[in-house]
Design a protein around this motif. Structure first.
Motif, PDB file in Angstrom:
ATOM      1  N   GLU A 136     -37.931  20.323  -2.578  1.00 53.66           N
ATOM      2  CA  GLU A 136     -38.147  21.735  -2.271  1.00 53.66           C
ATOM      3  C   GLU A 136     -37.117  22.158  -1.228  1.00 53.66           C
ATOM      4  OE1 GLU A 136     -41.447  24.950  -0.673  1.00 53.66           O
ATOM      5  OE2 GLU A 136     -41.780  22.819  -0.274  1.00 53.66           O
ATOM      6  N   VAL A 137     -36.542  23.347  -1.432  1.00 50.98           N
ATOM      7  CA  VAL A 137     -35.638  23.955  -0.461  1.00 50.98           C
ATOM      8  C   VAL A 137     -36.290  25.263  -0.059  1.00 50.98           C
ATOM      9  CG1 VAL A 137     -33.311  24.795  -0.053  1.00 50.98           C
ATOM     10  CG2 VAL A 137     -33.680  22.913  -1.668  1.00 50.98           C
ATOM     11  N   ALA A 138     -36.513  25.463   1.253  1.00 55.93           N
ATOM     12  CA  ALA A 138     -37.298  26.619   1.683  1.00 55.93           C
ATOM     13  C   ALA A 138     -36.837  27.138   3.037  1.00 55.93           C
ATOM     14  CB  ALA A 138     -38.771  26.257   1.773  1.00 55.93           C
ATOM     15  N   SER A 139     -37.069  28.426   3.232  1.00 59.48           N
ATOM     16  CA  SER A 139     -36.860  29.082   4.515  1.00 59.48           C
ATOM     17  C   SER A 139     -37.996  30.065   4.729  1.00 59.48           C
ATOM     18  CB  SER A 139     -35.527  29.821   4.524  1.00 59.48           C
ATOM     19  OG  SER A 139     -35.394  30.581   5.715  1.00 59.48           O
ATOM     20  N   ARG A 140     -38.543  30.089   5.915  1.00 61.48           N
ATOM     21  CA  ARG A 140     -39.635  31.011   6.222  1.00 61.48           C
ATOM     22  C   ARG A 140     -39.040  32.364   6.375  1.00 61.48           C
ATOM     23  NH1 ARG A 140     -44.046  28.388   5.377  1.00 61.48           N
ATOM     24  NH2 ARG A 140     -44.105  26.318   6.190  1.00 61.48           N
ATOM     25  N   PHE A 157     -36.594  20.295   2.349  1.00 64.14           N
ATOM     26  CA  PHE A 157     -35.513  20.543   3.291  1.00 64.14           C
ATOM     27  C   PHE A 157     -35.605  21.982   3.766  1.00 64.14           C
ATOM     28  CE2 PHE A 157     -34.039  16.925   0.905  1.00 64.14           C
ATOM     29  CZ  PHE A 157     -33.510  16.114   1.897  1.00 64.14           C
ATOM     30  N   ALA A 158     -35.986  22.161   5.028  1.00 67.41           N
ATOM     31  CA  ALA A 158     -36.104  23.491   5.618  1.00 67.41           C
ATOM     32  C   ALA A 158     -34.706  24.028   5.917  1.00 67.41           C
ATOM     33  CB  ALA A 158     -36.917  23.420   6.905  1.00 67.41           C
ATOM     34  N   GLN A 159     -34.503  25.296   5.611  1.00 68.92           N
ATOM     35  CA  GLN A 159     -33.230  25.967   5.851  1.00 68.92           C
ATOM     36  C   GLN A 159     -33.431  27.056   6.899  1.00 68.92           C
ATOM     37  OE1 GLN A 159     -30.404  24.720   4.266  1.00 68.92           O
ATOM     38  NE2 GLN A 159     -31.968  23.206   3.744  1.00 68.92           N
ATOM     39  N   GLU A 160     -32.346  27.425   7.554  1.00 70.70           N
ATOM     40  CA  GLU A 160     -32.416  28.428   8.617  1.00 70.70           C
ATOM     41  C   GLU A 160     -32.659  29.838   8.114  1.00 70.70           C
ATOM     42  OE1 GLU A 160     -29.027  28.205  11.195  1.00 70.70           O
ATOM     43  OE2 GLU A 160     -29.295  26.062  11.535  1.00 70.70           O
ATOM     44  N   SER A 161     -32.268  30.108   6.862  1.00 69.00           N
ATOM     45  CA  SER A 161     -32.386  31.476   6.357  1.00 69.00           C
ATOM     46  C   SER A 161     -32.497  31.481   4.846  1.00 69.00           C
ATOM     47  CB  SER A 161     -31.140  32.283   6.769  1.00 69.00           C
ATOM     48  OG  SER A 161     -30.000  31.783   6.092  1.00 69.00           O
ATOM     49  N   ALA A 162     -32.902  32.637   4.323  1.00 58.69           N
ATOM     50  CA  ALA A 162     -32.939  32.822   2.876  1.00 58.69           C
ATOM     51  C   ALA A 162     -31.549  32.681   2.275  1.00 58.69           C
ATOM     52  CB  ALA A 162     -33.533  34.188   2.540  1.00 58.69           C
ATOM     53  N   GLU A 163     -30.532  33.102   3.014  1.00 60.69           N
ATOM     54  CA  GLU A 163     -29.155  32.989   2.526  1.00 60.69           C
ATOM     55  C   GLU A 163     -28.779  31.524   2.312  1.00 60.69           C
ATOM     56  OE1 GLU A 163     -30.017  34.937   5.224  1.00 60.69           O
ATOM     57  OE2 GLU A 163     -29.906  36.818   4.098  1.00 60.69           O
ATOM     58  N   CYS A 164     -29.200  30.647   3.209  1.00 65.87           N
ATOM     59  CA  CYS A 164     -28.924  29.212   3.055  1.00 65.87           C
ATOM     60  C   CYS A 164     -29.621  28.662   1.810  1.00 65.87           C
ATOM     61  CB  CYS A 164     -29.363  28.445   4.286  1.00 65.87           C
ATOM     62  SG  CYS A 164     -28.392  28.783   5.761  1.00 65.87           S
ATOM     63  N   GLN A 176     -27.387  28.165  -5.624  1.00 70.55           N
ATOM     64  CA  GLN A 176     -26.202  28.501  -6.413  1.00 70.55           C
ATOM     65  C   GLN A 176     -25.313  27.279  -6.636  1.00 70.55           C
ATOM     66  OE1 GLN A 176     -25.955  31.708  -7.830  1.00 70.55           O
ATOM     67  NE2 GLN A 176     -24.635  30.444  -9.097  1.00 70.55           N
ATOM     68  N   ARG A 177     -25.152  26.453  -5.615  1.00 70.93           N
ATOM     69  CA  ARG A 177     -24.364  25.223  -5.764  1.00 70.93           C
ATOM     70  C   ARG A 177     -24.969  24.303  -6.821  1.00 70.93           C
ATOM     71  NH1 ARG A 177     -23.969  22.113  -0.544  1.00 70.93           N
ATOM     72  NH2 ARG A 177     -22.723  20.717  -1.834  1.00 70.93           N
ATOM     73  N   LEU A 178     -26.294  24.123  -6.757  1.00 79.12           N
ATOM     74  CA  LEU A 178     -26.971  23.282  -7.737  1.00 79.12           C
ATOM     75  C   LEU A 178     -26.810  23.847  -9.144  1.00 79.12           C
ATOM     76  CD1 LEU A 178     -30.167  22.542  -5.655  1.00 79.12           C
ATOM     77  CD2 LEU A 178     -28.587  20.793  -6.528  1.00 79.12           C
ATOM     78  N   LYS A 179     -27.018  25.144  -9.276  1.00 74.35           N
ATOM     79  CA  LYS A 179     -26.890  25.806 -10.584  1.00 74.35           C
ATOM     80  C   LYS A 179     -25.464  25.658 -11.111  1.00 74.35           C
ATOM     81  CE  LYS A 179     -28.001  30.164 -12.851  1.00 74.35           C
ATOM     82  NZ  LYS A 179     -28.785  29.578 -13.929  1.00 74.35           N
ATOM     83  N   ASN A 180     -24.480  25.903 -10.252  1.00 75.55           N
ATOM     84  CA  ASN A 180     -23.071  25.789 -10.663  1.00 75.55           C
ATOM     85  C   ASN A 180     -22.718  24.362 -11.085  1.00 75.55           C
ATOM     86  OD1 ASN A 180     -22.728  28.488 -10.060  1.00 75.55           O
ATOM     87  ND2 ASN A 180     -21.624  28.114  -8.152  1.00 75.55           N
ATOM     88  N   LEU A 208     -28.511  13.590  -2.445  1.00 79.61           N
ATOM     89  CA  LEU A 208     -29.000  13.921  -1.105  1.00 79.61           C
ATOM     90  C   LEU A 208     -27.860  14.075  -0.100  1.00 79.61           C
ATOM     91  CD1 LEU A 208     -32.123  11.604  -1.164  1.00 79.61           C
ATOM     92  CD2 LEU A 208     -32.123  14.114  -1.219  1.00 79.61           C
ATOM     93  N   GLU A 209     -26.795  13.308  -0.260  1.00 77.24           N
ATOM     94  CA  GLU A 209     -25.620  13.462   0.602  1.00 77.24           C
ATOM     95  C   GLU A 209     -24.912  14.785   0.311  1.00 77.24           C
ATOM     96  OE1 GLU A 209     -23.439   9.406   1.531  1.00 77.24           O
ATOM     97  OE2 GLU A 209     -23.892   9.576  -0.610  1.00 77.24           O
ATOM     98  N   THR A 210     -24.711  15.080  -0.958  1.00 72.99           N
ATOM     99  CA  THR A 210     -23.935  16.254  -1.367  1.00 72.99           C
ATOM    100  C   THR A 210     -24.608  17.569  -1.014  1.00 72.99           C
ATOM    101  OG1 THR A 210     -22.940  15.030  -3.192  1.00 72.99           O
ATOM    102  CG2 THR A 210     -22.913  17.436  -3.360  1.00 72.99           C
ATOM    103  N   TYR A 211     -25.888  17.683  -1.296  1.00 73.35           N
ATOM    104  CA  TYR A 211     -26.559  18.976  -1.149  1.00 73.35           C
ATOM    105  C   TYR A 211     -27.344  19.129   0.149  1.00 73.35           C
ATOM    106  CZ  TYR A 211     -25.142  19.375  -5.942  1.00 73.35           C
ATOM    107  OH  TYR A 211     -24.371  19.402  -7.084  1.00 73.35           O
ATOM    108  N   PHE A 212     -27.692  18.021   0.805  1.00 78.26           N
ATOM    109  CA  PHE A 212     -28.557  18.123   1.976  1.00 78.26           C
ATOM    110  C   PHE A 212     -28.020  17.418   3.207  1.00 78.26           C
ATOM    111  CE2 PHE A 212     -31.074  18.631  -1.853  1.00 78.26           C
ATOM    112  CZ  PHE A 212     -31.508  19.938  -1.641  1.00 78.26           C
ATOM    113  N   GLY A 213     -26.805  16.918   3.143  1.00 76.33           N
ATOM    114  CA  GLY A 213     -26.131  16.392   4.313  1.00 76.33           C
ATOM    115  C   GLY A 213     -26.662  15.079   4.858  1.00 76.33           C
ATOM    116  N   LEU A 214     -27.464  14.360   4.077  1.00 78.04           N
ATOM    117  CA  LEU A 214     -27.912  13.062   4.563  1.00 78.04           C
ATOM    118  C   LEU A 214     -26.716  12.113   4.593  1.00 78.04           C
ATOM    119  CD1 LEU A 214     -30.638  14.435   3.938  1.00 78.04           C
ATOM    120  CD2 LEU A 214     -31.481  12.195   3.352  1.00 78.04           C
TER     121      LEU A 214
END
Length: 112
Positions: free
Chosen positions: A108-112, A64-71, A77-81, A20-26
């Motif tokens: 879940e990681v999502a962006s509207r 974790f809501a993200q600002e964009s599809a790119e995020c 990609q980071r998780l996959k790598n 959670l610290e590494t991928y989501f900044g907690l």
């Protein structure tokens, strides 16, 4: 009214906290093998408590809501790598994907 605290039972507290610290900044504030407390940017308290086993319903997850599809794509990609088994994002209710976190819960990681 604002929710400000959530407790998750996990099988591996340090691994779940690191994820959670590494991928989501907690941010971690103290902790050990049995209990760690994390905070997000809005000061939501996420407590991770050691359990010998967890059995959440199949639909249970934290998000974790993200600002964009790119995020969303960047986190995917980071998780996959880094070796996580994760299906690519797709359009459902949002541009989204799910990943099994260490410790036995789904994110879940999502962006509207």
């Amino acid at each position: 009214m604002k929710m400000n605290h959530l407790n998750l039972a996990v099988t591996n507290v340090p691994a779940a906290a690191q994820f959670l610290e590494t991928y989501f900044g907690l941010r971690k504030q103290g902790g050990n093998q049995g209990l760690t407390v994390l905070f997000d940017d809005d000061n939501l308290v996420l407590a991770l408590m050691k359990a010998s086993q967890v059995s959440y319903p199949s639909t249970f997850h934290i998000g974790f809501a993200q600002e964009s599809a790119e995020c969303v794509n960047e986190i995917y990609q980071r998780l996959k790598n880094d070796g996580f088994e994760v299906k690519p994002p797709q359009r459902r209710h949002a541009w989204t994907f799910y990943v099994q976190a260490p410790g036995g819960f789904t994110v879940e990681v999502a962006s509207r």
